[in-house]
Design a protein around this motif. Structure first.
Motif: not given
Lengths: 368, 264, 271, 306
Positions: A329-335, D102-112
């Protein structure tokens, strides 16, 4: 009364200015607060339980290792999945040098750090040719190789190395094996607290070191490199040099985390240094806030302390489920990380204020 | 100008191939000291490739590219690595703005001074006096440049969220931080409003006149190019078409054809 | 009714306004050109029409339907096929596979028997023609037959692609790659073909060839919306043209008139 | 002296029976790694992320199988099919609710994020299935051939053939069908694929479903060698990743070949050289190999553009 408020205000402003001039002070103050919190179980005035005390130990160990990862990932744009392996190097290295060779603690720790620095250099060299997912999994190889060595090679004694009491500076021996509850009485029983204090000092020092690196031209070079290697090179920044520095510092800080583990628990397990631990530490960095030192600590609190301390009693077995959901959730909404909630709230407040003022002004205009 | 023009950058029969494609084809031209030169050509003409050869991102070109130092010595750029170009006196900006988003404007400009720092990572860790002094010296210099560009009041703001015109200025400020004698600008006016373009025009003049810096630029905004440049070099398919004053270039039949296509 | 109508379209990237209140009309069976220097917003306009990016404001109507918020896949399915700038062929696939993927959205279709390519004509239709003795009647083609017909059409337009059928696409020359990109678009039986800089980086002879193909396709049944730098050559085949400058339309008119217009030269070479 | 002794020792062990034993074993583990690795590559190519949760997804669905197997006493074939069905659903749910947003999340955060998935799954297992571990039987519990003294179970033959058949079927599908072509174009350029009318979201979703099924099959094959517990797929997960880099992520078959190579190398080194140092030797050699060939056995260096 009003006068007092004003003088408080000027004092506060002076204090803020002092912090601005000497930023490391904020980490020292933070460490001081942690030191006071650590007294909780002894005096019972401060609401810090024994369990919290224990969780804070792990949080500090994680923070040190995670600061290395933050430098590597947040500032340098590189990734390593070998963090846990190097934490193992720290704990087991100290263990081996102290028990097998009978070295004093300081020498053992120094040697371990040097070894891990050399291994970090090797990974750095590896990273010059291998990139992206291949580099990430390449570091996973390193982590797994270290783990197999720990668990398979007989010198590590199978399950764990018992280090026993550690003598610092050849003089001070701290025995932590007294049960915690007994500390309520008697002056000689503060010893476990001293260990806590040592970890706090090490963490604060690490924070200051990372702060100094980040705020220097070295740190700016890291950031330029992670933004665009080509642009960085055209500004005379050597990619080779800064990649090596990033990997060496990151592995040494992971190792320091392991050494801290050995200091506090006085033993070094062989099986604890798994991929999951590495991922948890990266998770702490990402959740807490890339490119933020306090954010890293906050991330470790969220990923380790909160689930273990507060969620377990509330939700029982579902706590790790909650941790996982939280990360997602944090990564999706608070990257950018939880720590930036504060900055964003401030911004929002500023905007609101402006709007309110604007309204007042227009109202004023209408009146006149 | 009465005094004989001294060259600062000289391309001599430069050819660059990618596999079978010839991106730059036997191209020669010269930039002189205190001159503003535009490099124009339709999309895909090989302009950015020329820049990349000159700054040694590509070092497998044929022909040679020379740079003349202040003392007048000629340096074959091929003998230099990418990271050695900036210390030599050539700095550049980028088409897609390569700034660090979550760093303050002042810090971004300071990145430009990177190669001038004598202190290394150990001194930085312990924040020795030398490291602190050095940081102060370059900070002062960066502030001076920001003031020159009229954006000193923004120095503590993050780059992220700044308008495009400011971003372009920060990139130029960073390039100036390297104490260059030649700045290479890759599409400086792209994305700017008319007002910002005018401002940029004045700024480029001031950079040349007050700092004695030569400028080589790629730009698609022809109004800007024709206004600002002393001379314009037009290329197509990597080949030299003409190099002349803006007015003559605008009327050059081959240049017209390169841009508008032939009617045949 | 025009085939495509773009009304008051605005698009911005962060602080940059790429398009401001752009209006464009493309009549059925016309070639419409959009001209302008680099950075004028031409590609952005095309990307918006084919559904690759969201717009801030404005509507796009195609064949009477509002397609503003449809996904790119659905827009392609509706018959608007976009050949992107820089060709973007699938380099590691063979020529044939590239063409096959172009036919991904093909459905069964009713066509005039006269438009079917002889070498792709199924036996049953040959027989029908023999029985009736003429070709001017409609037939139902199955999906497979439509695809076969499209292959025949592409090979007919670009014979070189048939020769290179099993070659990996990245080994083709620049001109052949552009032909493949257009061929791939034709495989989807487009009603509106969008071309983004088909002449980019190609030698004049090849450009001429490609432009004559575009003209021919238009004569058959395809409406073309083309973005080009090569203004004069484009105007020769176009019916109508718009000139974009920094996100705005500064001039529009019949192609023949535009050729003599100063606004054009100004847009490209400044004043 | 000691060297001579060791070689004597080696000769003693180097007989055909042992050789075959190691060979059969390697085929079995190689197939497991290959199935998992193929799933990882499929996801990497279509979603542009490394899926750390591939093993955990397999674990979760192996729990489904184990639960049905031990609670209701259903046949292993039935529970295998049932867990395949749940795997399919798991894959789709993960794509729709986690990966797509998560399509627009950066690659590393996507792995996380996929790390978060591991934690979610490992955390959910005791909640759903309790803290007990489960046992799963082999597909064929009895029956074996003896080849030169080495036992070759019918089950081993079956799982190896099944894996090879399934992977060939997938390769055939990717290479020769319309939707296979859609997977390949999505992997190489998603935007242009959409312009061709390929519903890339559906392609990605089906890739996740397929990958989840492959991971689950790998789990079902390896489960009878121990028990179904939250961590029993960790070794498979790690080695499947290694197979991916060894073979290279640019092709679909590279990882499969890499998987068999790793299984053989680990087993043979373990048996003939040193059971303590086997993994260290194999993994270090792959690292050195990777340094020399940074994109794996079948990968090529992409062209660098400025």
């Amino acid at each position: 009364m009003k006068k007092c408020m004003e003088c408080m205000k000027t004092r506060w402003n002076r204090f803020v200015a002092l912090l601005k001039r000497h930023p490391p002070l904020q980490y020292v103050i933070f460490g001081g607060m942690l030191a006071i919190m650590g007294l909780g179980p002894y005096f019972g005035i401060i609401p810090v339980s024994t369990a919290m005390f224990g969780a804070l130990i792990t949080v500090m160990i994680w923070t040190v290792a995670a600061l290395g990862i933050n430098l590597l990932l947040g500032y340098g744009g590189l990734i390593s999945l070998a963090t846990a392996g190097f934490m193992g190097v720290g704990a087991l290295g100290v263990g081996i040098f102290m028990t097998e060779y009978g070295w004093p603690f300081e020498l053992a720790a120094l040697m371990t750090l040097l070894i891990s620095g050399a291994l970090g250099l090797l990974i750095g060299i590896f990273s010059l040719k291998v990139s992206g997912i291949y580099l990430a999994i390449g570091t996973l190889f390193v982590g797994e190789i270290l783990r197999r060595i720990f668990t398979n090679v007989p010198i590590f004694g199978g399950e764990r190395i018992n280090i026993g009491e550690i003598t610092f500076l050849g003089r001070f021996t701290i025995d932590r094996n007294l049960p915690f509850q007994d500390f309520a009485t008697g002056a000689s029983q503060y010893e476990r607290y001293w260990l806590y204090l040592i970890l706090t000092v090490l963490m604060v020092l690490t924070m200051i070191v990372v702060h100094n690196i980040v705020k220097s031209s070295t740190g700016r070079a890291f950031m330029a490199m992670s933004r665009s290697e080509n642009a960085a090179q055209s500004m005379g920044i050597s990619i080779i040099k800064y990649r090596l520095i990033a990997f060496i510092v990151a592995t040494m800080l992971a190792t320091l985390g392991g050494i801290m583990y050995a200091i506090y628990f006085q033993n070094a397990p062989t099986e604890a240094w798994t991929l999951i631990l590495s991922l948890m530490i990266i998770g702490a960095v990402v959740v807490g806030g890339l490119k933020s030192i306090f954010g890293t600590f906050l991330g470790a609190v969220i990923i380790h302390l909160v689930p273990n301390l507060y969620l377990r009693p509330l939700f029982g077995d579902v706590r790790s489920l909650f941790t996982g959901v939280l990360i997602i959730v944090v990564i999706l909404f608070y990257p950018r990380g939880v720590v930036f909630v504060v900055t964003d709230l401030k911004k929002l407040w500023g905007k609101l204020k402006k709007r309110l003022q604007g309204r007042k002004e227009t109202a004023h205009d209408e009146q006149s | 100008m009465n005094s004989p023009k001294k060259p600062i950058l000289e391309l001599n029969k430069v050819t660059m191939r990618f596999g079978g494609l010839v991106a730059v084809d036997n191209l020669s031209f010269t930039v002189h000291e205190k001159e503003i030169v535009g490099l124009i050509g339709p999309n895909g003409a090989g302009k950015t490739t020329v820049f990349n050869c000159a700054t040694q991102f590509y070092d497998d070109y044929e022909g040679d590219i020379r740079f003349y130092t202040e003392a007048g010595d000629s340096v074959d750029l091929r003998s230099k690595k990418v990271t050695e170009i900036a210390p030599l006196g050539i700095s550049r900006t980028f088409q897609n703005i390569e700034l660090v988003q979550d760093l303050s404007i002042l810090d971004n400009v300071l990145i430009g001074a990177h190669y001038k720092f004598e202190t290394g990572v150990f001194r930085h860790i312990f924040k020795t006096k030398k490291a602190r002094d050095e940081e102060q010296v370059w900070k002062a210099r960066a502030e001076e440049i920001l003031k020159f560009m009229n954006i000193a009041h923004l120095k503590h703001f993050y780059v992220a969220g700044q308008p495009y015109g400011i971003l372009k200025k920060i990139e130029i400020a960073r390039a100036m931080m390297m104490n260059p004698r030649l700045i290479i600008l890759d599409e400086p006016a792209a994305g700017l409003t008319d007002y910002e373009t005018d401002e940029l025009e004045k700024l480029v003049y001031r950079i040349r006149d007050e700092y004695n810096i030569s400028i080589l630029l790629i730009e698609h905004d022809m109004g800007f190019v024709m206004n600002i440049c002393d001379r314009v070099c037009a290329i197509n398919f990597g080949k030299y078409i003409a190099m002349d004053t803006p007015k003559n270039i605008q009327e050059h039949p081959e240049v017209k054809e390169a841009y508008l296509g032939s009617e045949a | 009714m025009p085939l495509l109508e773009v009304k008051d379209l605005s698009v911005s990237y962060g602080a940059i306004k790429a398009l401001q209140k752009v209006n464009i009309t493309v009549g059925e069976n016309k070639i419409v050109a959009i001209l302008g220097a680099n950075g004028a917003g031409k590609s952005t306009l095309l990307k918006k029409i084919s559904g690759l990016m969201p717009a801030d404001a404005g509507t796009i109507v195609y064949a009477g339907k509002d397609i503003t918020s449809l996904s790119a896949e659905r827009i392609t399915q509706a018959g608007v096929v976009h050949t992107p700038e820089g060709r973007k062929i699938f380099e590691d696939l063979t020529v044939k596979e590239n063409l096959q993927i172009g036919a991904f959205t093909v459905k069964r279709k009713t066509v005039e028997a006269s438009t079917i390519y002889k070498d792709a004509m199924p036996e049953r239709i040959k027989k029908m023609i023999e029985d009736k003795g003429h070709t001017d009647f409609s037939v139902d083609l199955t999906k497979q037959e439509v695809i076969r017909n499209n292959f025949a059409r592409v090979y007919n337009v670009f014979p070189v692609l048939k020769e290179r059928n099993h070659q990996v696409a990245k080994t083709l020359s620049g001109g052949e790659q552009q032909m493949l990109a257009i061929g791939r678009a034709l495989m989807g039986t487009p009603r509106l073909l969008i071309l983004d800089e088909p002449s980019l980086g190609l030698a004049p002879m090849i450009v001429k060839n490609i432009f004559s193909v575009i003209e021919k396709l238009n004569e058959e049944d395809i409406t073309v919306l083309i973005v080009e730098q090569n203004a004069l050559q484009t105007l020769k085949i176009a019916d109508y043209a718009y000139v974009l400058k920094v996100g705005r339309i500064i001039k529009e008119g019949p192609a023949q008139k535009m050729m003599q217009d100063d606004a054009l030269v100004e847009a490209y070479l400044g004043n | 002296m000691s060297g001579a002794l060791r070689s004597f020792d080696g000769v003693k062990r180097m007989n055909i029976t042992n050789l075959l034993r190691v060979l059969f074993n390697s085929l079995n583990t190689g197939s497991v790694y290959a199935l998992a690795a193929l799933g990882i590559v499929l996801i990497f190519r279509t979603s542009r992320t490394t899926n750390f949760a591939q093993g955990s997804i397999g674990t979760l669905n192996a729990y489904v199988a184990g639960y049905l197997f031990m609670t209701f006493g259903w046949s292993i074939w039935v529970v295998a099919l049932a867990s395949m069905a749940t795997a399919f659903v798991t894959g789709i749910l993960i794509d729709v609710f986690v990966i797509r947003p998560a399509a627009k999340v950066n690659p590393i955060s996507k792995q996380i994020i996929t790390l978060g998935l591991i934690i979610v799954i490992v955390g959910a297992i005791p909640f759903i299935f309790g803290v007990d571990t489960y046992q799963l039987s082999r597909f064929f519990t009895t029956g074996a051939y003896t080849v030169a003294g080495a036992t070759l179970r019918h089950n081993t033959i079956f799982v190896v053939l099944l894996s090879l058949f399934l992977m060939s079927a997938i390769f055939w599908f990717i290479q020769y069908t319309k939707w296979g072509l859609a997977i390949r174009v999505t992997a190489s350029d998603e935007t242009t694929s959409r312009l061709m009318g390929v519903p890339t979201k559906t392609v990605t979703m089906l890739s996740w479903a397929t990958a989840a099924m492959l991971g689950t099959l790998a789990a079902l094959i390896i489960a009878p060698q121990g028990s179904v517990n939250p961590n029993f797929m960790v070794d498979v997960q790690v080695n499947a990743f290694f197979a991916g880099v060894l073979g290279g992520f640019q092709t679909f078959y590279g990882a499969v070949i890499g998987a068999y190579i790793i299984a053989f190398a680990r087993n043979f080194t373990n048996f003939y050289i040193s059971d303590i140092w086997a993994d260290v030797i194999v993994y270090s050699s792959i690292l050195v190999f990777l340094y020399l060939k940074p994109f794996g056995l079948f990968g090529k260096k992409p062209i660098r553009k400025v």
